[in-house]
Design an enzyme around this catalytic site. Structure first.
Site, short mmCIF file in Angstrom:
data_model
loop_
_atom_site.label_atom_id
_atom_site.label_comp_id
_atom_site.label_asym_id
_atom_site.label_seq_id
_atom_site.Cartn_x
_atom_site.Cartn_y
_atom_site.Cartn_z
N LYS A 96 -15.64 28.30 -53.56
CA LYS A 96 -15.86 28.15 -55.00
C LYS A 96 -14.89 27.11 -55.55
O LYS A 96 -13.69 27.19 -55.32
CB LYS A 96 -15.64 29.49 -55.69
O1 G3P Z 1 -17.01 35.07 -61.65
C1 G3P Z 1 -17.57 34.09 -62.48
C2 G3P Z 1 -18.11 34.68 -63.75
O2 G3P Z 1 -19.13 35.60 -63.45
C3 G3P Z 1 -17.03 35.30 -64.62
O3 G3P Z 1 -17.62 35.98 -65.67
O4 G3P Z 1 -17.25 37.89 -67.22
O5 G3P Z 1 -15.28 36.45 -66.56
O6 G3P Z 1 -17.07 35.56 -68.09
P1 G3P Z 1 -16.75 36.49 -66.94
#
Ligand code: G3P
Length: 215
Positions: free
Chosen positions: A83
């Site tokens: 990633k």
């Molecule tokens: O892991 C990437 C993404 O899904 C993070 O989401 O909930 O931290 O905005 P969030």
């Protein structure tokens, strides 16, 4: 549409694995930090639970260091996906990894132009953050729709991985606009089963069956 779990908590992954439809897992530095464990330890354990793409994010910020760190991460397991943040260095590193056949997930995507850069450099996945756009009053799902149209226009193979999913409506909408993947927290995945009429209907079936036994 593929379902990925967005978590570093292996207990959640073990539970969800029982449902039979979890296709992969995504993590990020915040999710790993929440576990209190090392990234390599967590990723190794996840790879033993789910036989699918497991995203592990680099911490490095320069292309050279991302490449070095990513190559180390790739050694953990063949299913590891590197990633990379959507920065100049991350996009440059993406090009190197795609030329080496190492799968990549370009993350922190918030625009069509960013998604175009990732696809041009051969990213395996692009992670547009739907919830974080919604959080500031923008149209997160609209971005997924636009990227879908863009990638279809030019036949890009990069898979759209709808991320930052906040609730089951995001999952529904991502599927309807043609996202290839949705990655979601365990609590959202669990909610997908739920509908009050299912509970009411099952309760009545069981009650009627019980009544028929008592006749
Ligand atoms: O892991 C990437 C993404 O899904 C993070 O989401 O909930 O931290 O905005 P969030």
């Amino acid at each position: 549409m593929k379902f990925f779990l967005d978590t570093g908590i292996v207990e959640e992954i073990r539970e969800a694995a029982k449902w039979g439809f979890v296709d992969g897992v995504t993590t990020n530095p915040s999710l790993i930090a929440q576990t209190g464990r090392s990234q390599s330890e967590v990723i190794k354990e996840i790879c033993d639970i789910i036989d699918g793409p497991i995203s592990a994010e680099v911490i490095s910020t320069t292309t050279e260091e991302m490449i070095q760190e990513g190559q180390e991460l790739a050694k953990i397991h063949p299913n590891v996906v590197i990633k990379l943040p959507l920065t100049e260095d991350g996009i440059a590193a993406c090009k190197v990894f795609s030329s080496e056949g190492i799968k990549t997930n370009v993350t922190l995507c918030f625009s069509v132009n960013q998604a175009l850069l990732a696809a041009k450099n051969g990213a395996t996945y692009i992670s547009p953050f739907v919830g974080r756009l919604d959080d500031i009053g923008h149209d997160g799902m609209g971005l997924i729709q636009e990227i879908r149209a863009l990638y279809d226009n030019y036949g890009f193979n990069t898979q759209i991985l709808a991320a930052s999913i906040r609730h089951s409506q995001h999952v529904r909408d991502a599927a309807l606009v043609g996202s290839d993947v949705a990655t979601m927290p365990y609590k959202v995945m669990k909610l997908l089963f739920k509908h009050p009429l299912t509970d009411i209907g099952l309760e009545k079936f069981l009650a009627d069956h019980q009544k028929s036994l008592n006749k």
